[in-house]
Motif scaffolding. Structure first.
Motif, short mmCIF file in Angstrom:
data_model
loop_
_atom_site.label_atom_id
_atom_site.label_comp_id
_atom_site.label_asym_id
_atom_site.label_seq_id
_atom_site.Cartn_x
_atom_site.Cartn_y
_atom_site.Cartn_z
N LEU A 60 85.55 68.17 -45.60
CA LEU A 60 84.67 67.06 -45.23
C LEU A 60 83.26 67.57 -44.91
O LEU A 60 82.27 66.96 -45.31
CB LEU A 60 85.23 66.33 -44.01
N PHE A 61 83.19 68.67 -44.21
CA PHE A 61 81.90 69.26 -43.86
C PHE A 61 81.13 69.65 -45.12
O PHE A 61 79.93 69.40 -45.22
CB PHE A 61 82.11 70.47 -42.95
N SER A 62 81.81 70.25 -46.07
CA SER A 62 81.12 70.64 -47.31
C SER A 62 80.63 69.41 -48.08
O SER A 62 79.58 69.46 -48.73
CB SER A 62 82.02 71.50 -48.19
N THR A 63 81.35 68.29 -47.98
CA THR A 63 80.89 67.06 -48.63
C THR A 63 79.60 66.56 -48.00
O THR A 63 78.66 66.18 -48.70
CB THR A 63 81.98 65.97 -48.53
N PHE A 64 79.52 66.58 -46.67
CA PHE A 64 78.30 66.17 -45.99
C PHE A 64 77.14 67.10 -46.31
O PHE A 64 76.01 66.65 -46.53
CB PHE A 64 78.50 66.08 -44.48
N VAL A 65 77.40 68.39 -46.33
CA VAL A 65 76.34 69.36 -46.64
C VAL A 65 75.86 69.15 -48.08
O VAL A 65 74.65 69.20 -48.36
CB VAL A 65 76.83 70.80 -46.42
N GLN A 66 76.77 68.89 -48.99
CA GLN A 66 76.38 68.61 -50.37
C GLN A 66 75.53 67.36 -50.45
O GLN A 66 74.57 67.30 -51.22
CB GLN A 66 77.63 68.47 -51.26
N TYR A 67 75.85 66.35 -49.65
CA TYR A 67 75.03 65.14 -49.63
C TYR A 67 73.61 65.45 -49.16
O TYR A 67 72.63 64.94 -49.71
CB TYR A 67 75.64 64.05 -48.73
#
Length: 141
Positions: free
Chosen positions: A69-76
Motif C-alpha cells: 500500500l505504501f509503495s502505491t501511495f509513493v508511486q502516486y
C-alpha cells in the motif's frame, strides 16, 4: 485557479497519507519485533501451530500488505496517478496473506479456499494483461 487549489489540496492530503502510512509501517514493524522478542525465550518449546506463533506470522504478512500500500501511495506521488497494475499487486498480496493465514490457522472451509484461489488466479491474469497494455502517457489521452 480552482484546479490549482484542487491540486494543492490533493498534494497535502496525499503527503499526509504517506506520512501516516510511514508511521503505520513503523508501528507494524515494531509490533513484529516485539512479538518476536516475546516469543524468543520460548521458541524451543513453542509449537508451530501455537497461537503466539500464528499471530507473529500474521503480523509479518500484514507488514507486507502495508508495504505494498505504501509503495502505491509513493508511486502516486511520483507519477500523479495510481496504476492499475499496482492496485492489482496490492490486492494479490492481500489475498495471498488471507490464504496463508487461513491455511496456517487450519480454520478454513474448502469452498472458502477455492474462492480465494480463484480470486488469485483472476488477479494474476489481470496483472498479466496490464503488462501487455501499458498506460498511455498524459499527452496521448
Amino acid at each position: 485557479m480552482i484546479m490549482r487549489v484542487y491540486d494543492s489540496v490533493v498534494d497535502v492530503v496525499v503527503i499526509g497519507l504517506v506520512l501516516i502510512m510511514l508511521v503505520t509501517l513503523g508501528f507494524a514493524f515494531f509490533d513484529v519485533a516485539a512479538g518476536l522478542f516475546r516469543l524468543l525465550p520460548t521458541i524451543k518449546t513453542t509449537e508451530l501451530d501455537a497461537t503466539e506463533f500464528r499471530d507473529l506470522v500474521s503480523s509479518v504478512l500484514d507488514v507486507f500488505v502495508i508495504i505494498e500500500l505504501f509503495s502505491t501511495f509513493v508511486q502516486y506521488v511520483k507519477v500523479r496517478r495510481v496504476r492499475l497494475s499496482m492496485l492489482i499487486d496490492v490486492t494479490a498480496v492481500f489475498v495471498l496473506r488471507d490464504m496463508l493465514v487461513t491455511l496456517y490457522g487450519q480454520t478454513f472451509e474448502t469452498s472458502q479456499l477455492i474462492v480465494l484461489a480463484l480470486l488469485l488466479i483472476v488477479l494474476v491474469i489481470a496483472r498479466s494483461i496490464t503488462g501487455f497494455f501499458p498506460p498511455k502517457s498524459w499527452k496521448e489521452s
